[in-house]
Design an enzyme around this catalytic site. Structure first.
Site, PDB file in Angstrom:
ATOM      1  N   LYS A 171     102.809 -50.797 -60.372  1.00 50.39           N
ATOM      2  CA  LYS A 171     101.610 -50.705 -59.529  1.00 50.39           C
ATOM      3  C   LYS A 171     100.545 -51.659 -60.060  1.00 50.39           C
ATOM      4  CE  LYS A 171      98.762 -47.046 -59.560  1.00 50.39           C
ATOM      5  NZ  LYS A 171      97.361 -47.572 -59.670  1.00 50.39           N
ATOM      6  N   THR A 172     100.045 -52.495 -59.150  1.00 50.74           N
ATOM      7  CA  THR A 172      99.028 -53.476 -59.528  1.00 50.74           C
ATOM      8  C   THR A 172      97.714 -53.211 -58.798  1.00 50.74           C
ATOM      9  OG1 THR A 172      99.781 -54.950 -57.751  1.00 50.74           O
ATOM     10  CG2 THR A 172     100.741 -55.286 -59.940  1.00 50.74           C
ATOM     11  N   ARG A 206      96.053 -51.198 -53.059  1.00 47.71           N
ATOM     12  CA  ARG A 206      94.905 -51.803 -52.374  1.00 47.71           C
ATOM     13  C   ARG A 206      93.968 -50.772 -51.737  1.00 47.71           C
ATOM     14  NH1 ARG A 206      91.119 -52.975 -50.010  1.00 47.71           N
ATOM     15  NH2 ARG A 206      90.470 -54.965 -49.105  1.00 47.71           N
ATOM     16  N   LYS A 207      94.525 -49.634 -51.345  1.00 49.00           N
ATOM     17  CA  LYS A 207      93.745 -48.578 -50.703  1.00 49.00           C
ATOM     18  C   LYS A 207      92.935 -49.102 -49.509  1.00 49.00           C
ATOM     19  CE  LYS A 207      93.268 -45.559 -54.755  1.00 49.00           C
ATOM     20  NZ  LYS A 207      93.760 -46.422 -55.860  1.00 49.00           N
ATOM     21  N   PHE A 208      93.630 -49.661 -48.529  1.00 48.55           N
ATOM     22  CA  PHE A 208      92.973 -50.140 -47.317  1.00 48.55           C
ATOM     23  C   PHE A 208      92.224 -48.983 -46.654  1.00 48.55           C
ATOM     24  CE2 PHE A 208      96.527 -53.172 -47.744  1.00 48.55           C
ATOM     25  CZ  PHE A 208      95.837 -54.373 -47.653  1.00 48.55           C
ATOM     26  N   ASP A 233      89.887 -49.637 -43.528  1.00 53.21           N
ATOM     27  CA  ASP A 233      89.066 -50.202 -42.463  1.00 53.21           C
ATOM     28  C   ASP A 233      89.832 -50.145 -41.143  1.00 53.21           C
ATOM     29  OD1 ASP A 233      86.912 -51.633 -41.215  1.00 53.21           O
ATOM     30  OD2 ASP A 233      86.525 -52.610 -43.144  1.00 53.21           O
ATOM     31  N   ARG A 259      97.228 -45.512 -68.379  1.00 53.25           N
ATOM     32  CA  ARG A 259      96.733 -45.610 -69.748  1.00 53.25           C
ATOM     33  C   ARG A 259      97.612 -44.898 -70.769  1.00 53.25           C
ATOM     34  NH1 ARG A 259      90.657 -43.987 -68.167  1.00 53.25           N
ATOM     35  NH2 ARG A 259      91.811 -43.113 -66.400  1.00 53.25           N
TER      36      ARG A 259
END
Length: 270
Positions: free
Chosen positions: A61-62, A97-99, A101, A241
């Site tokens: 995950k980036t 990204r959690k769009f 819109d 983490r």
């Protein structure tokens, strides 16, 4: 049969989304339900760490927009290298990204800009707040890449204290996703979601996982692999983490891989 009682291997043959089938097959083959969240800012450090951890994980995950790039070409070089590592180590890329819109806007955000997320990320995610248009917009862009599989996770619940997800919001998010089962691969949630029928299958990924329960002082709440996979029926544990800040990230990743897989095996057996 309850979805939580079916093996990843069984589900990899029947999941309605192509990328879901591929992910579940990777999980079964690697005996890993571990997603590593590499929230670092140095491209070279990220790639080096992923190369080390790749054999342990099913997903990387980036957060592409927190990484420090010097030129547009350096973004392309990074995503190309990331794709090569994904192929080499057999994992999928999840851009967090959690769009959030309207459909026409997220199309531009997903397709273009400086990051061109749809060109390299197998999976991304979105909030349900804007309504079905957000799914429709992202799905249309994914269909512009017929030679590759792309999928979407809807955010139903988050692991931070005071999150407004869950409950009625989660139920409405699941209902919204049902009409796009070929593209919505699953959910970010704290446990398995209620299915409408025998053929329905959503992969549930849960963030905020550590080997011991606790918090970080900024609202993050941690649960164990047993909590989220064994008890609540999630499929994938997302760890950040707890691994990347460890003295030996590879050794720590193996502890999480083993803990997540053993929780899954106990769930199948019970």
């Amino acid at each position: 049969m309850s979805q939580t009682k079916k093996s990843y291997s069984e589900r990899s043959k029947t999941h309605p989304a192509a990328i879901g089938r591929r992910l579940l097959a990777i999980m079964a083959a690697k005996q890993s339900n571990l997603c590593i969240s590499v929230d670092l800012t140095s491209p070279s450090q990220i790639l080096a760490l992923i190369d080390e951890l790749g054999p342990k994980v099913c997903l990387v995950k980036t957060h592409i927009d927190i990484i420090t790039f010097t030129t547009p070409d350096s973004i392309t070089a990074f995503t190309t290298s990331l794709q090569s590592l994904a192929t080499h180590h057999n994992f999928l890329i999840f851009e967090d990204r959690k769009f959030a819109d309207i459909g026409s806007t997220v199309q531009h955000q997903y397709r273009g800009g400086i990051y061109r997320i749809a060109s390299w990320a197998h999976i991304t995610n979105a909030h349900a707040i804007p309504g079905e248009g957000i799914i429709q917009g992202l799905r249309a862009v994914a269909h512009e890449h017929p030679d590759v599989d792309r999928g979407l996770l809807m955010l139903g619940e988050m692991s931070s204290k005071g999150s407004l997800g869950g409950g009625e919001y989660l139920a409405k998010t699941v209902a919204m996703a049902r009409g796009y089962a070929d593209f919505v691969v699953g959910f970010i949630a704290q446990g398995a979601v209620e299915r409408a029928g025998e053929g329905e299958d959503f992969v549930v990924m849960t963030p905020g996982v550590k080997l011991e329960r606790g918090g970080d002082g900024l609202g993050q709440q941690y649960n164990t692999p047993d909590d989220v996979v064994g008890e609540r029926g999630s499929d994938v544990i997302i760890v950040g983490r707890g691994i990347i800040k460890a003295q030996d990230p590879v050794e720590e990743a193996e502890k999480y891989r083993r803990a997540g897989w053993e929780a899954y095996e106990r769930r199948l057996a019970n």
